[in-house]
Design a protein around this motif. Structure first.
Motif, PDB file in Angstrom:
ATOM      1  N   ARG A 168       0.985  10.266  -3.284  1.00 21.78           N
ATOM      2  CA  ARG A 168       0.307  10.481  -1.906  1.00 21.78           C
ATOM      3  C   ARG A 168       1.184  10.533  -0.869  1.00 21.78           C
ATOM      4  NH1 ARG A 168      -5.196   9.248  -2.797  1.00 21.78           N
ATOM      5  NH2 ARG A 168      -6.011   9.450  -5.030  1.00 21.78           N
ATOM      6  N   ARG A 169       0.655  11.153   0.288  1.00 18.76           N
ATOM      7  CA  ARG A 169       1.257  11.215   1.437  1.00 18.76           C
ATOM      8  C   ARG A 169       1.078   9.931   2.344  1.00 18.76           C
ATOM      9  NH1 ARG A 169       0.066  15.796   5.776  1.00 18.76           N
ATOM     10  NH2 ARG A 169      -1.889  14.551   5.787  1.00 18.76           N
ATOM     11  N   LEU A 170       2.075   9.601   2.762  1.00 18.68           N
ATOM     12  CA  LEU A 170       2.035   8.200   3.757  1.00 18.68           C
ATOM     13  C   LEU A 170       1.424   8.747   5.183  1.00 18.68           C
ATOM     14  CD1 LEU A 170       5.692   6.578   3.196  1.00 18.68           C
ATOM     15  CD2 LEU A 170       3.251   5.986   2.333  1.00 18.68           C
ATOM     16  N   ARG A 171       0.630   8.016   5.494  1.00 20.23           N
ATOM     17  CA  ARG A 171      -0.041   8.167   6.912  1.00 20.23           C
ATOM     18  C   ARG A 171       0.259   7.062   7.836  1.00 20.23           C
ATOM     19  NH1 ARG A 171      -3.490  12.092   6.201  1.00 20.23           N
ATOM     20  NH2 ARG A 171      -4.342  12.605   4.067  1.00 20.23           N
ATOM     21  N   PRO A 172       1.384   7.254   8.649  1.00 26.42           N
ATOM     22  CA  PRO A 172       1.950   6.240   9.637  1.00 26.42           C
ATOM     23  C   PRO A 172       0.778   5.901  10.595  1.00 26.42           C
ATOM     24  CG  PRO A 172       3.474   8.034   9.409  1.00 26.42           C
ATOM     25  CD  PRO A 172       2.136   8.426   8.718  1.00 26.42           C
ATOM     26  N   ALA A 173      -0.336   6.833  11.107  1.00 25.53           N
ATOM     27  CA  ALA A 173      -1.176   6.450  11.821  1.00 25.53           C
ATOM     28  C   ALA A 173      -2.138   5.460  11.307  1.00 25.53           C
ATOM     29  CB  ALA A 173      -1.972   7.544  12.227  1.00 25.53           C
ATOM     30  N   HIS A 179       0.926  -0.999   0.036  1.00 22.30           N
ATOM     31  CA  HIS A 179       0.085   0.113  -0.009  1.00 22.30           C
ATOM     32  C   HIS A 179       0.975   1.410  -0.041  1.00 22.30           C
ATOM     33  CE1 HIS A 179      -2.642   3.212   1.624  1.00 22.30           C
ATOM     34  NE2 HIS A 179      -3.465   2.480   1.102  1.00 22.30           N
ATOM     35  N   ALA A 180       2.082   1.400   0.815  1.00 21.72           N
ATOM     36  CA  ALA A 180       2.743   2.385   0.753  1.00 21.72           C
ATOM     37  C   ALA A 180       3.567   2.656  -0.419  1.00 21.72           C
ATOM     38  CB  ALA A 180       3.871   2.249   1.937  1.00 21.72           C
ATOM     39  N   GLY A 181       3.908   1.390  -1.209  1.00 22.52           N
ATOM     40  CA  GLY A 181       4.539   1.625  -2.442  1.00 22.52           C
ATOM     41  C   GLY A 181       3.776   2.200  -3.499  1.00 22.52           C
ATOM     42  N   HIS A 204      -8.128   0.302  -1.577  1.00 17.68           N
ATOM     43  CA  HIS A 204      -7.706   1.521  -1.405  1.00 17.68           C
ATOM     44  C   HIS A 204      -6.519   1.833  -2.472  1.00 17.68           C
ATOM     45  CE1 HIS A 204      -5.953   5.212   0.229  1.00 17.68           C
ATOM     46  NE2 HIS A 204      -7.286   5.532   0.192  1.00 17.68           N
ATOM     47  N   ALA A 205      -5.521   0.826  -2.318  1.00 14.25           N
ATOM     48  CA  ALA A 205      -4.365   1.017  -3.148  1.00 14.25           C
ATOM     49  C   ALA A 205      -4.720   1.098  -4.670  1.00 14.25           C
ATOM     50  CB  ALA A 205      -3.323  -0.245  -2.916  1.00 14.25           C
ATOM     51  N   ALA A 206      -5.557  -0.018  -4.953  1.00 12.73           N
ATOM     52  CA  ALA A 206      -6.277   0.179  -6.385  1.00 12.73           C
ATOM     53  C   ALA A 206      -6.933   1.194  -6.686  1.00 12.73           C
ATOM     54  CB  ALA A 206      -7.040  -1.389  -6.673  1.00 12.73           C
ATOM     55  N   LEU A 207      -7.439   1.919  -5.700  1.00 17.75           N
ATOM     56  CA  LEU A 207      -8.332   3.147  -6.164  1.00 17.75           C
ATOM     57  C   LEU A 207      -7.274   4.240  -6.150  1.00 17.75           C
ATOM     58  CD1 LEU A 207     -11.154   3.076  -3.379  1.00 17.75           C
ATOM     59  CD2 LEU A 207     -11.259   3.012  -6.077  1.00 17.75           C
ATOM     60  N   MET A 208      -6.073   4.351  -5.485  1.00 15.98           N
ATOM     61  CA  MET A 208      -4.996   5.269  -5.578  1.00 15.98           C
ATOM     62  C   MET A 208      -4.584   5.034  -7.266  1.00 15.98           C
ATOM     63  SD  MET A 208      -3.044   5.806  -2.182  1.00 15.98           S
ATOM     64  CE  MET A 208      -2.314   3.856  -2.143  1.00 15.98           C
TER      65      MET A 208
END
Length: 727
Positions: free
Chosen positions: A90-95, A81-83, A135-139
Motif C-alpha cells: 500500500r502507499r503511505l499517506r503522510p497526511a 501501521h507504515a510497516g 486498519h493495519a489488520a485489515l490491510m
C-alpha cells in the motif's frame, strides 16, 4: 503472594519491545535495508523508550515524561501501521499520519495542562490508536487472500487483538473512576502491558514466518523453472554437440586473433591458456609459455605477486592495472591488465584470468604530457606577470610562481585548490561575478586593481572547452606599482615644467618688451650725436658711429624676433579647420617685392586644390612666408631662383614641401638651422637674425606636426613639414 503491577510489567514490556526493535533492525540490515523492517524496528524502539519515559513520570519533568513519552508511543503506532502498508504494497499517506499525530498529542496535552487526568490520557491514547491497528489488520487480511501462510495469519491476529485490547482499555478507563497513580495499578492494566510486550515478539515471529513462506514459494517456483530449464538444456545439449564444438573453435579463433593477450593460470600461477597474440606482443610461442609460472615474463620479480595482492585488495577483480612485462629479447614493456580470480564448483579460488594490453604508446603520451606540462610551467614561471588558469568554479589548473608568491604559497601547492577560498568573501564575490561575465559573454575584460600599496593591471580572457564554449579563464596580472608611481612623478614634473615654461615665456616677453626701451634711447642719442657733432668727426669716428647705430638696429631686430618667438604659443589664435590656399596666397603677396627684385618664380605642384588642415591661419601664413622667403634670400648667384610648393596626403595629415634651387645646406647643419639665433652666414652676406627657421619649427610643433630638411650643397634645399588634416 506475587503481585504484578503496571510499573513492573510495563518495564518488562518496554524491554521486550526494544529487544524486538533491535531484532527488526538487525534482520532488516541483512535484508539490505528493507524499509518494512526499518518501520517495525522504529515501532519497537519507540514503544519501549516511550514506556520508559511514562514510567518515570514522578522523577522526570512532565514535558519529558508525559509529552515525550506519548509522542514516542504515537510514533510507534504510526511506524507499525507504515510497516504493514509497505508489507502489503500500500502507499503511505503522510497526511493521515500527521492528522493522527495532531489528534493524539492534542489529547495528551489537554489531559496534562487543561485537565490533569491520567485516565483521560490513557483513554484518548488507547481509543485513537485502536483504529490505526484495526486498519493495519485489515490491510494484512486483504493480502492474506492472495498470500496464505502462518505468518500472515499470526500478524493479522496480533494486530486485530491489539486493536481490541486498546478499545477495551480505553472504554474501561473512561467508564471507571479517576486514576491517581498509574504505576501501582494491577489487574487488566498490568496485563495489558504484558500482552503489548508479547505482541512485539509475536510480530517478529510473524514477519520471520512471512519471509520464510515467501522464500519457500519463490524457491519452489525457481526449482520448477530450473528443472524445466535443465530438461530443455539437456535436450539442447544432446542436439547441439556439433554446435558447441564449432563454438569452441570459434572462441579459439577469436582468442587467437584478438590484438590483446588473453590468459588463464591455475592456483599456483602456471599458465593454462594463452592467446596466440602473445607471439606478436611478447615474442614467445604459445608452446613455450604454457605450463610455466606466469612470473617469468613479468618485468620485475615481485610484479606477479603484486598483481595477486592488488586483486585480493580489490575484492578479486581489477581494471586497467599497470605493470611491466619482459619481451623475449629482454626489453621491458609497459602493459595494462584487467584480471579477476575465477573459482571452481566448490567456491575455492581456482586461478587467475584476464586480458593484457601493451600501453607503450600511452606511456609515451603520458611522458610527452608530463614534459609539456613541465615546459608550460617553466614558460609560465619565466613570465614577470602573474598568470593563472582556472575553471569557472574557481578550481586552479595552472599557476606560475609569480602569482603563487602573492598568496604566500608555492605553485604546486595551489594547483587543484579553489581560488575563491583565498579572498575575503566580498572580494571573492566580485571576482566570481567578473569571471561569470567572461564565461557567459566570451569577451575578455581588463581592469586596474589596487591592493594596499600594489597597483595591478589585470586581464581576464575566456578559454574555450572541448565543445568550443568558454568553461575556463586565464588571468594575466601585471604589477604596475613602479610604473604608476613613476607616471605620477612624471605628471608632477610635467606640471612643474609647464609652469616653468609659462614663466619663461612671460619672462621672454617682458624682457623683449623692456629691452627695446634702452635700445630706442641708444639709437636716439646716436642720431643726436651725428647731427650735433657729425661735422667734427673724421673717417674712423664716422665709421664707429655707423657701427654703433647698426648694432643698435640689429639688436632691436633680435629683440623683436625674440618677442615674436615667445608669442607663438602664448599669443597664438585658436587652431581651426582652414583652407591652405588663402594663407599661401597671402604669404606670396607679402613676399612679392622681394620676389620681383630677385626675379624668383613660385610653382604650385600639388596635383589639385590646396587642402584643408587644422591650423592657426596667421601662423600658417608666417610658416609659408618664412620658408619661401628663405628660398628667395639664399638663392644661387648664377641662376634665377625657382621655388616649388607641393603637398600630398599621408593618413591623417598633409605633408607640404617647399623646394628651391638655391645654395643648399651642408648635412651637418640640418639640425642646427632650426635652433634659435643659429646662422650659417655672416650678416654682411645675408641679412637676418637666425630665428626664422626656429619660428617655423615652433609653429609646426604647436600644430602637432614635424619639420625637416633635405639638401644638396650647390643644388638647392627642400623643407618638408606636416599638418593635421581637417577631415
Amino acid at each position: 503472594m506475587l503481585r504484578l503491577d503496571v510499573g513492573t510489567l510495563a518495564f518488562t514490556a518496554a524491554m521486550t519491545s526494544m529487544a524486538g526493535g533491535f531484532v527488526f533492525a538487525a534482520y532488516g540490515l541483512t535484508r539490505h535495508g528493507d524499509r518494512r523492517w526499518s518501520s517495525f524496528s522504529l515501532s519497537g524502539l519507540s514503544y519501549g523508550l516511550g514506556l520508559l519515559l511514562v514510567l518515570h513520570v514522578g522523577t522526570l519533568t512532565p514535558v519529558l515524561s508525559v509529552v515525550g513519552g506519548n509522542l514516542l508511543l504515537a510514533v510507534a503506532a504510526m511506524a507499525i501501521h507504515a510497516g504493514c502498508a509497505l508489507l502489503t504494497g500500500r502507499r503511505l499517506r503522510p497526511a493521515v499520519y500527521l492528522g493522527f499525530l495532531a489528534a493524539y498529542m492534542s489529547g495528551a496535552l489537554y489531559f496534562l495542562y487543561g485537565e490533569d487526568s491520567i485516565g483521560g490520557r490513557i483513554a484518548s491514547a488507547s481509543l485513537l490508536r485502536a483504529p490505526l491497528f484495526a486498519h493495519a489488520a485489515l490491510m494484512v487480511h486483504g493480502l492474506r487472500r492472495v498470500e496464505t501462510g502462518t505468518g500472515m495469519l499470526l500478524l493479522e491476529a496480533v494486530l486485530a487483538g491489539w486493536a481490541c485490547l486498546l478499545l477495551a482499555r480505553g472504554l474501561g478507563v473512561a467508564a471507571s473512576g479517576p486514576i491517581r497513580d498509574l504505576i501501582v495499578l494491577e489487574g487488566f492494566h498490568a496485563a495489558y502491558y504484558t500482552m503489548a510486550g508479547l505482541a512485539y515478539v509475536a510480530v517478529v515471529i510473524a514477519l520471520l514466518l512471512i519471509d520464510a513462506d515467501r522464500l519457500t514459494a519463490l524457491l519452489g517456483k525457481e526449482v520448477s523453472r530450473q528443472a524445466e530449464a535443465l530438461g530443455t538444456h539437456i535436450a539442447r545439449q544432446i542436439q547441439t554437440q556439433d554446435d558447441l564444438r564449432r563454438s569452441e573453435a570459434d572462441l579459439r579463433a577469436i582468442l587467437d586473433n584478438m590484438p590483446d593477450i588473453f590468459y588463464r593460470t591455475d592456483r599456483e600461477g602456471r599458465l593454462l591458456m594463452v592467446s596466440r597474440s602473445v607471439e606478436n606482443l611478447l615474442g614467445y610461442r604459445v608452446e613455450e609459455v604454457l605450463g610455466r609460472d606466469a612470473a617469468f615474463y613479468h618485468g620485475v620479480p615481485e610484479s606477479r605477486a603484486a598483481l595477486v595482492a592488488a586483486l585480493e585488495a580489490a575484492g578479486g577483480s581489477i581494471i586497467d592495472y599497470e605493470l611491466q612485462l619482459r619481451h623475449k629479447d629482454g626489453r621491458a614493456l609497459w602493459a595494462s591488465t584487467s584480471s579477476r580470480f575465477y573459482y571452481d564448483a566448490g567456491g575455492a579460488r581456482a586461478g587467475t584470468e584476464g586480458v593484457v594490453r601493451l600501453i607503450e604508446e600511452r606511456k609515451r603520451t603520458e611522458l610527452f604530457i608530463r614534459e609539456n606540462q613541465a615546459l608550460i610551467q617553466a614558460m609560465l614561471d619565466a613570465s614577470s606577470d602573474a598568470i593563472m588558469l582556472f575553471k569557472a568554479d574557481g578550481t586552479l589548473l595552472a599557476v606560475n610562481e609569480v602569482m603563487a608568491e602573492r598568496f604566500g604559497r608555492r605553485a604546486s601547492e595551489l594547483t587543484g585548490s579553489c581560488l575563491w577560498d583565498m579572498f575575503p568573501p566580498d572580494v571573492a564575490k566580485a571576482r566570481q561575478a567578473a569571471v561569470g561575465r567572461v564565461v557567459e559573454t566570451g569577451l575578455a575584460i581588463h581592469y586596474l586593481d589596487r591592493r594596499g600599496e600594489l597597483y595591478l593591471d589585470n586581464s581576464i580572457y575566456p578559454v574555450p572547452g572541448p565543445e568550443g564554449r568558454p568553461d575556463k579563464v586565464a588571468v594575466y596580472s601585471r604589477d604596475i606599482t613602479a610604473q604608476t608611481l613613476a607616471e605620477a612623478k612624471v605628471a608632477t614634473y610635467l606640471t612643474e615644467l609647464e609652469r616653468s615654461n609659462a614663466e619663461l615665456e612671460q619672462f621672454a616677453y617682458v624682457a623683449s618688451h623692456d629691452l627695446r626701451e634702452p635700445l630706442r634711447m641708444i639709437s636716439s642719442y646716436l642720431s643726436l650725436l651725428e647731427r650735433r657733432y657729425g661735422s667734427r668727426l673724421e673717417g674712423d669716428g664716422l665709421e664707429f658711429l655707423a657701427f654703433a647705430r647698426d648694432g643698435a638696429r640689429r639688436m632691436d631686430h633680435l629683440v623683436l624676433d625674440l618677442l615674436e618667438f615667445s608669442r607663438i604659443d602664448r599669443k597664438g589664435s585658436p587652431i581651426i579647420a582652414m583652407e591652405v590656399e588663402p594663407a599661401l596666397t597671402q604669404a606670396l603677396r607679402h613676399l612679392a617685392p622681394a620676389m620681383d627684385e630677385s626675379g624668383a618664380a613660385v610653382e604650385l605642384a600639388g596635383g589639385g586644390d590646396l587642402p584643408w588642415v587644422m591650423g592657426d591661419p596667421d601662423q600658417i601664413i608666417r610658416l609659408f612666408q618664412n620658408l619661401i622667403g628663405n628660398a628667395v634670400k639664399y638663392r644661387a648667384p648664377d641662376r634665377p631662383s625657382r621655388i616649388r610648393v607641393s603637398w600630398r596626403r599621408q593618413g591623417g595629415e598633409w605633408q607640404f614641401t617647399v623646394a628651391d634651387n638655391g645654395i643648399g645646406i651642408e648635412p651637418q647643419y640640418f639640425e642646427r638651422i632650426f635652433r634659435i639665433f643659429q646662422r650659417l652666414h655672416t650678416a654682411d652676406r645675408y641679412e637676418g637674425t637666425g630665428i626664422g627657421l626656429a619660428v617655423c619649427k615652433k609653429i609646426v610643433e604647436r600644430h602637432a606636426g614635424r619639420i625637416w630638411v633635405e639638401s644638396v650643397p650647390g643644388e638647392g634645399s627642400a623643407f618638408h613639414f606636416t599638418l593635421p588634416a581637417a577631415g
